[in-house]
Design a protein around this motif. Structure first.
Motif, PDB file in Angstrom:
ATOM      1  N   GLY A 116     -29.426   5.871 -25.945  1.00 33.07           N
ATOM      2  CA  GLY A 116     -28.113   5.552 -26.475  1.00 33.07           C
ATOM      3  C   GLY A 116     -27.261   4.958 -25.369  1.00 33.07           C
ATOM      4  O   GLY A 116     -27.698   4.864 -24.219  1.00 33.07           O
TER       5      GLY A 116
ATOM      6  N   ASN B 182     -19.224   3.862 -28.994  1.00 29.54           N
ATOM      7  CA  ASN B 182     -20.416   4.704 -28.855  1.00 29.54           C
ATOM      8  C   ASN B 182     -21.509   4.176 -29.766  1.00 29.54           C
ATOM      9  O   ASN B 182     -21.331   4.080 -30.983  1.00 29.54           O
ATOM     10  N   LEU B 183     -22.644   3.848 -29.158  1.00 28.09           N
ATOM     11  CA  LEU B 183     -23.731   3.249 -29.918  1.00 28.09           C
ATOM     12  C   LEU B 183     -24.588   4.311 -30.599  1.00 28.09           C
ATOM     13  O   LEU B 183     -24.636   5.462 -30.170  1.00 28.09           O
ATOM     14  N   THR B 184     -25.267   3.888 -31.631  1.00 25.91           N
ATOM     15  CA  THR B 184     -26.097   4.786 -32.426  1.00 25.91           C
ATOM     16  C   THR B 184     -27.364   5.167 -31.657  1.00 25.91           C
ATOM     17  O   THR B 184     -28.096   4.281 -31.199  1.00 25.91           O
TER      18      THR B 184
ATOM     19  N   HIS C 270     -27.979  16.828 -32.663  1.00 31.23           N
ATOM     20  CA  HIS C 270     -28.294  15.638 -33.449  1.00 31.23           C
ATOM     21  C   HIS C 270     -29.152  16.054 -34.633  1.00 31.23           C
ATOM     22  O   HIS C 270     -30.251  16.605 -34.458  1.00 31.23           O
TER      23      HIS C 270
ATOM     24  N   ARG D  56     -17.106   4.582 -34.556  1.00 32.53           N
ATOM     25  CA  ARG D  56     -17.849   4.385 -33.300  1.00 32.53           C
ATOM     26  C   ARG D  56     -16.916   4.016 -32.152  1.00 32.53           C
ATOM     27  O   ARG D  56     -17.293   4.135 -30.978  1.00 32.53           O
TER      28      ARG D  56
ATOM     29  N   ARG E  12     -35.113   9.569 -27.176  1.00 33.49           N
ATOM     30  CA  ARG E  12     -34.077   8.729 -27.772  1.00 33.49           C
ATOM     31  C   ARG E  12     -33.253   8.109 -26.656  1.00 33.49           C
ATOM     32  O   ARG E  12     -33.117   8.683 -25.576  1.00 33.49           O
TER      33      ARG E  12
ATOM     34  N   GLN F  11     -31.179   6.044 -30.922  1.00 35.83           N
ATOM     35  CA  GLN F  11     -32.379   5.564 -31.595  1.00 35.83           C
ATOM     36  C   GLN F  11     -33.615   5.892 -30.777  1.00 35.83           C
ATOM     37  O   GLN F  11     -33.535   6.090 -29.560  1.00 35.83           O
TER      38      GLN F  11
ATOM     39  N   GLU G 249     -26.411  -4.172 -31.766  1.00 35.98           N
ATOM     40  CA  GLU G 249     -25.285  -3.296 -32.113  1.00 35.98           C
ATOM     41  C   GLU G 249     -24.108  -3.510 -31.167  1.00 35.98           C
ATOM     42  O   GLU G 249     -22.954  -3.542 -31.604  1.00 35.98           O
TER      43      GLU G 249
END
Length: 643
Positions: A46, A88-90, A326, A75, A44, A92, A105
């Motif tokens: 981020g 703070n970004l999601t 998470h 966020r 992931r 992924q 985003e």
């Protein structure tokens, strides 16, 4: 800045309880590593987007709390200063359209922040260091009123046992002291996160260390601090010194700074990094930890390791190990803290594409980077990249030195493309982001180089304030277009806006390169200084820099008229005007003029906290009047508005 829920009163008993919780967390982590309870087989990514808030003049705008109330989005969070925000970004999965999704985003978050800022009459700006920042902006009045920040400041000041001192040499030189931790607020970054498995952590962490320098070399965007042209990425030098809690004794013993790159490759597991940081760095802040991490494991639950995470948040490795949770799974991340914010979102995601692409490619081609690169070379590369950007000379895997621009263009960009392909990133996105870097490198136009070139083009007679505001407002304007840095035209002095904005108070145009004498110096020295520099006044300061008097041409004339002794027998103390009228740096210009007229003086020393920081003379005010006259002759209507 990490977790906010901390104790403001932290006595010895609470410190001991927190220490026990910290050690318990470390033992729990070791158990989780042994039992394979850390998520693996997942990649992931981020990021954290930090930003400055500025007003219409390009000056810092302390409106973060008001903006957060208006935005209402979890966020977003505060930073150390009220003129900074963080988003703070999601997280992924790494692959497919993840880079494009990241860009979208960030763009969405910045749009929301921009809307909120406009309500406060302000703007959002992406840059590593805000050019218009002044040391006076870095006081407690601009610190976010959060107990964590004040507690951290108190702990660091106590540990250092004195003021924070920093010295950075570039094109110019900056030597200064500051009495609190707010220097850290000069920096904003675009921090990248990369999730890795426990069994591969060491080799991927070492790889992140190795590639940090070349990635930074093409991402530099922080060339100016407090009006001085310094490193291409001055954040690196400033951040290390701004939270340096080492005393003189600790320096002599070679103790490591809390902001550091490291001293060796990681040979064991992530737990070794945490052990080293617990051993080397005292606890700065703490909290009452209710969870017993080892008991939670014994009962089949995954602990949050809150004490370990809180302590880790006060140690600033440029590549920092992170433990997190998470969706009910424990995981490990490498947090790259090196990259600056800006110049645009596209530029930031291009930098991220290079970092992630190299991590993917080199992990396949070089399973153990430590066999191909000496750690001392990786560390030296990091400093060279921060100092010189694309002009840096970097030692690479073949043991030879390469110009950073050539190494990136010929070897690392193709490798990054290979890594992104392996990760399943779309070819369209590869072309978008790596193509942006190809153009940036080909034109040698990083954010830092754009700023250096813009300042070099501006008239030398312009004040520092005019130049810094021009740079800031030009950045704001070009950033809004979305065009990447390699397409930007240079900033022009006219972009500073109206003439009046650069002469609101004396700090904007006072003379800071001041000739001074001491009370015990002979008068003949003062007379020669005045002759050589064509000066009518010379301030007198003691050995600690405190203003104690002023020598004027009139006092010299009176001495000559007396003719009772030779000038080489008279000291400055005998003829100086004691306790001269002085003003602070934030004195409005019209107020300074009124004081000079009322007190019938031709020079006003500018004093801050008892120390001489500059002077304002009649000649300076005549120059200000000349600027107004020139403005009036060139554009009478605008000049009338300025008046």
């Amino acid at each position: 800045m990490g977790e906010h829920n901390v104790e403001t009163g932290f006595d010895e008993e609470k410190l001991r309880r927190f220490s026990r919780a910290l050690l318990s967390d470390l033992r729990a982590l070791e158990t989780m590593l042994e039992q394979g309870r850390i998520e693996h087989g997942r990649r992931r990514i981020g990021a954290e987007q930090e930003m400055f808030l500025v007003d219409d003049r390009g000056r810092p705008s302390p409106c973060a709390l008001e903006m957060l109330d208006w935005i209402g989005d979890p966020r977003f969070t505060t930073e150390l200063a009220r003129f900074n925000l963080e988003a703070n970004l999601t997280p992924q999965p790494f692959g497919g359209s993840c880079l494009r999704d990241l860009e979208e985003e960030v763009t969405e978050l910045l749009a929301r922040a921009t809307d909120a800022a406009s309500v406060q009459g302000s703007h959002v700006l992406l840059t590593g260091i805000l050019p218009t920042l002044l040391q006076g902006d870095l006081g407690f009045d601009n610190m976010t009123p959060n107990p964590r920040y004040f507690m951290l400041n108190d702990a660091m000041v106590r540990a250092r046992n004195g003021a924070f001192e920093f010295s950075i040499k570039g094109v110019d030189e900056l030597v200064a002291t500051h009495d609190n931790v707010m220097l850290e607020a000069c920096n904003t970054s675009f921090q990248l996160h990369f999730q890795v498995g426990a069994e591969e952590f060491a080799r991927l962490y070492n790889l992140a260390q190795a590639i940090t320098a070349p990635v930074l070399a093409c991402a530099v965007n922080s060339p100016v601090l407090l009006g001085r042209r310094l490193w291409h990425e001055t954040r690196v030098a400033l951040f290390q010194q701004s939270v340096d809690t080492r005393s003189q004794l600790h320096h002599q013993r070679g103790q490591r700074s809390r902001v550091h790159f490291g001293d060796h490759w990681l040979e064991g597991s992530v737990a070794d990094l945490f052990r080293e940081d617990i051993a080397r760095f005292r606890i700065m802040i703490g909290a009452d930890i209710e969870e017993d991490s080892e008991l939670a494991l014994a009962e089949g639950r995954l602990p949050e390791l809150r004490a370990l995470r809180l302590h880790n948040g006060t140690i600033y490795r440029w590549n920092r190990p992170c433990f997190g949770m998470h969706e009910g799974h424990a995981h490990l991340r490498i947090e790259n803290r090196v990259l600056p914010a800006g110049p645009t979102v596209l530029d930031e995601i291009a930098n991220a594409a290079l970092f992630y692409g190299l991590m993917a490619a080199l992990s396949e081609d070089h399973p153990d980077i430590t066999e191909d690169l000496d750690f001392d070379d990786a560390k030296a590369n990091f400093v060279a990249a921060a100092r010189s950007g694309l002009k840096a000379q970097l030692t690479w895997l073949d043991g030879r030195e390469h110009p950073a621009s050539r190494l990136l263009a010929r070897e690392l960009l193709p490798l990054a493309r290979q890594g992104l392909t392996h990760a399943g990133i779309t070819s369209e996105d590869q072309d978008r982001y790596l193509g942006t870097l190809e153009q940036r490198i080909d034109r040698h136009r990083t954010g830092a180089q754009w700023a250096f070139d813009s300042l070099a083009k501006m008239p030398k007679a312009a004040t520092s304030d005019e130049r810094m505001r021009s740079l800031t407002l030009a950045t704001l304007k070009r950033q809004a277009s979305g065009a990447p840095i390699h397409e930007w035209t240079l900033a022009a002095l006219a972009e500073a806006g109206g003439w009046r904005e650069s002469y609101r108070n004396v700090s904007q145009f006072m003379t800071t390169d001041v000739f001074t004498v001491r009370p015990e110096d002979i008068v003949d020295l003062a007379a020669n200084l005045m002759d050589w520099g064509r000066l009518r006044h010379v301030p007198v300061e003691d050995d600690e820099g405190r203003l104690v008097g002023l020598v004027s041409h009139r006092s010299l004339l009176r001495l000559i008229a007396r003719g009772d002794r030779s000038n080489d027998q008279v000291t400055v103390r005998e003829i100086m005007k004691r306790d001269p009228v002085s003003i602070p740096p934030d004195t409005p210009t019209l107020r300074a003029i009124d004081i000079m007229r009322r007190e019938q003086v031709g020079c006003l020393p500018v004093v801050e906290k008892g120390k001489l920081v500059g002077v304002v003379t009649e000649a300076d005010l005549i120059r200000v009047a000349g600027e107004l006259l020139e403005q009036h002759l060139s554009d009478p209507e605008e000049a009338a508005c300025e008046e």
